[in-house]
Motif scaffolding. Structure first.
Motif, PDB file in Angstrom:
ATOM      1  N   SER A 122       0.828  -1.208   0.000  1.00 25.20           N
ATOM      2  CA  SER A 122       0.000   0.000   0.000  1.00 25.20           C
ATOM      3  C   SER A 122       0.862   1.258   0.000  1.00 25.20           C
ATOM      4  N   LEU A 123       1.948   1.194   0.764  1.00 29.26           N
ATOM      5  CA  LEU A 123       2.796   2.382   0.854  1.00 29.26           C
ATOM      6  C   LEU A 123       3.653   2.542  -0.388  1.00 29.26           C
ATOM      7  N   LEU A 149       1.654   4.221  -2.858  1.00 32.01           N
ATOM      8  CA  LEU A 149       1.440   5.611  -2.459  1.00 32.01           C
ATOM      9  C   LEU A 149       2.580   6.489  -2.951  1.00 32.01           C
ATOM     10  N   PHE A 150       3.767   5.999  -2.793  1.00 33.20           N
ATOM     11  CA  PHE A 150       4.918   6.795  -3.210  1.00 33.20           C
ATOM     12  C   PHE A 150       5.285   6.557  -4.668  1.00 33.20           C
ATOM     13  N   MET A 173     -11.171  17.319  -9.044  1.00 31.70           N
ATOM     14  CA  MET A 173     -10.613  17.070  -7.715  1.00 31.70           C
ATOM     15  C   MET A 173     -10.992  15.680  -7.210  1.00 31.70           C
ATOM     16  N   LEU A 222      -8.509  12.626  -6.162  1.00 31.20           N
ATOM     17  CA  LEU A 222      -8.572  11.947  -4.876  1.00 31.20           C
ATOM     18  C   LEU A 222      -8.739  10.448  -5.079  1.00 31.20           C
ATOM     19  N   VAL A 251      -5.513   8.863  -5.828  1.00 33.11           N
ATOM     20  CA  VAL A 251      -4.687   8.655  -4.641  1.00 33.11           C
ATOM     21  C   VAL A 251      -5.170   7.437  -3.872  1.00 33.11           C
ATOM     22  N   ILE A 252      -6.510   7.331  -3.719  1.00 39.50           N
ATOM     23  CA  ILE A 252      -7.067   6.209  -2.963  1.00 39.50           C
ATOM     24  C   ILE A 252      -6.776   4.884  -3.670  1.00 39.50           C
ATOM     25  N   ILE A 303      -3.513   3.664  -2.697  1.00 40.97           N
ATOM     26  CA  ILE A 303      -3.334   3.131  -1.348  1.00 40.97           C
ATOM     27  C   ILE A 303      -3.954   1.746  -1.225  1.00 40.97           C
ATOM     28  N   VAL A 304      -5.185   1.629  -1.729  1.00 43.11           N
ATOM     29  CA  VAL A 304      -5.918   0.383  -1.543  1.00 43.11           C
ATOM     30  C   VAL A 304      -5.829  -0.444  -2.812  1.00 43.11           C
TER      31      VAL A 304
END
Lengths: 265, 265
Positions: B54-55, B58-59, B198, B202, B205-206, B209-210
């Protein structure tokens, strides 16, 4: 008082919408906390070896990323971005809309001085932003509490909430100054989004370390959540800079607005 | 033709500002590369691959080799796309709705040109502006990558990324045009376009992560052109097809509704 009431009424729905946006943004980010927390155990050991540039990029605190408040600091970047847009919109719009909507004549001919007008508009904005901050903070506070077992640090959370409010006021003041100085602003959103994202880009990319002098350029760097969580206080020099920006912008707006040539229809 | 030239002139200043912003973003972002590359050698990459999934997502690390300039650019690329999207969506909705905002709609519509022609001229002008923005971004990225790459091949990868940059521009231009075609209130059309943009950001981004919310990827245009997939093979051709269909539908909608709706005068 009438101007104050009118402004509150006019901006009420927009404020409500922004509160909704902020709350759902925070809630969505917190919803993924359990997943992150699960991954975190293995990750915590590795995080120590990150280069500082990478850590600074996301505002991670090594020790506390696994706690709800620490994780919230990561979400905080996105929340402040939205909050900044809201405040900037308000600041750019609240005075310039009279010229744009051709209501300036109407307002200026009323028995109220320009200073009085600005007083009322400022007060209304601070109240609206205050309401936003309070509702949002209480909402997120409840969520954060429900995640934390015992380690919820109310003081640090309150500091973050206050930082959010001060940030909004900074952006509001900058927006106000821009709108007063510009001869005419045709549309609010492009102006405010442009400024906010420019400052955000500086914050996200140009700033490489905590001692970087570039940090003074962008309000997004004034209240680092990781610093607040670590030390339980603000970085004084940045707090002072922020307050100075507010005071200077507001004062300059007053001086300029009093003698501004307002175009009539 | 008059409308086309008029629009290009009207957008000259804002285009200049946007180009300056983009140059700054690319420059400052890649400036961080030199800082990051200095700090990190291969051990850093090794560390990244051990991060939880997940991380990593993210990066954008793990897949990317942060010591290669092009890969670092790939991480920066989401933000570049974001900037391009803001520009395109505001251009698309603004160029159509500003006639009503500035109360020039009457003036324009009584001229001997059909609404269809007006829209065509405005969209062509928008595409021209986007093209200039595209070329500036391409040139800056090329220059800065050739400076940092030190002889390593990057031209091919950059070309692919820039193709998706252009696609994002067109997609969000049509989103903006679509809302401007539908909504009578010029404020609302700009706000709606920005909100959609927007939310999609978002969602992107989500989706990062997931992992297991794969369907999210179809909901956000940003994920249609993921730098990870583009640079590292495995790019699905479904996305360009969906994009083309989306553009066609949105532009058709813009024409359809704009020709029918009442003007706000």
């Amino acid at each position: 008082m009438n101007v104050f009431r009118q402004e509150c009424k006019m901006n009420f729905r927009t404020t409500l919408l922004w509160i909704l946006v902020l709350c759902s943004l925070g809630a969505v980010f917190m919803a993924f906390f359990p997943i992150i927390q699960r991954d975190m155990k293995t990750f915590l050991k590795l995080l120590d070896n990150f280069p500082p540039a990478m850590k600074a990029l996301m505002g991670i605190v090594t020790e506390s990323f696994s706690t709800p408040l620490g994780y919230y600091s990561f979400a905080f970047t996105f929340v402040t971005l939205s909050g900044a847009i809201q405040a900037m919109n308000l600041g750019v719009g609240i005075v310039s809309k009279e010229t744009r909507d051709k209501t300036a004549d109407f307002l200026m001919t009323k028995p109220i001085s320009r200073t009085g007008i600005l007083h009322a508009k400022l007060a209304a904005s601070v109240v609206l932003l205050g309401i936003t901050g309070i509702v949002y903070s209480v909402f997120m506070g409840i969520i954060l509490r429900s995640y934390s077992v015992s380690d919820f640090d109310l003081k640090k959370y309150a500091l973050e909430c206050l930082a959010f409010f001060i940030l909004q006021i900074i952006f509001f003041a900058i927006g106000l100054l821009v709108s007063v100085f510009a001869r005419k602003i045709k549309a609010v959103l492009p102006v405010s989004l442009g400024i906010v994202f420019f400052l955000y880009a500086i914050s996200a990319f140009a700033v490489t370390s905590a001692s970087d002098k570039l940090r003074f350029l962008t309000p997004f760097q004034y209240f680092k959540p990781d610093y607040i969580i670590k030390n339980g206080q603000y970085e004084i020099s940045y707090l002072v800079t922020g307050l100075c920006i507010i005071i200077i912008c507001v004062l300059a707006s007053y001086i300029w607005f009093r003698r501004k040539d307002v175009h009539s229809v | 033709m008059n409308i086309y030239i008029r629009e290009l002139k009207a957008h000259r200043k804002s285009l200049l500002i946007w180009c300056a912003g983009m140059i700054f973003l690319v420059g400052a972002g890649m400036g961080k590369y030199s800082a990051g590359a200095a700090a990190g050698d291969n051990s850093m990459n090794e560390l990244m691959t051990q991060m939880p999934k997940s991380l990593q997502n993210l990066f954008g690390v793990g897949v990317f080799d942060l010591t290669i300039a092009l890969d670092f650019f790939g991480i920066l690329f989401l933000y570049i796309l974001f900037l391009a999207a803001i520009h395109a969506v505001m251009l698309g909705s603004g160029i159509i709705s500003k006639e009503e905002r500035d109360r020039t709609a009457e003036f324009l519509l009584v001229k001997p040109v059909s609404r269809k022609k007006i829209l065509t001229a405005k969209l062509l002008a928008s595409v021209t502006i986007l093209l200039i923005f595209f070329l500036v971004t391409y040139a800056v990225s090329y220059a800065i990558l050739s400076y940092y790459s030190k002889g390593m091949a990057f031209e091919n990868g950059l070309m692919k990324l820039m193709a998706s940059f252009g696609a994002i521009q067109l997609l969000f231009l049509s989103v903006g045009a679509f809302f401007a075609g539908i909504f009578k209130n010029p404020k609302r059309s700009v706000a709606a376009g920005t909100a959609v943009m927007m939310i999609m950001y978002l969602l992107a981004v989500i989706a990062d992560i997931v992992e297991n919310l794969n369907f999210l990827k179809y909901l956000t245009f940003f994920k249609y052109f993921d730098a990870k997939d583009i640079l590292k093979g495995s790019y699905s051709l479904v996305y360009p097809v969906i994009s083309a269909a989306a553009i066609a539908i949105l532009i058709y909608g813009a024409y359809h509704y704009y020709q029918k709706r009442d003007m706000k005068i």
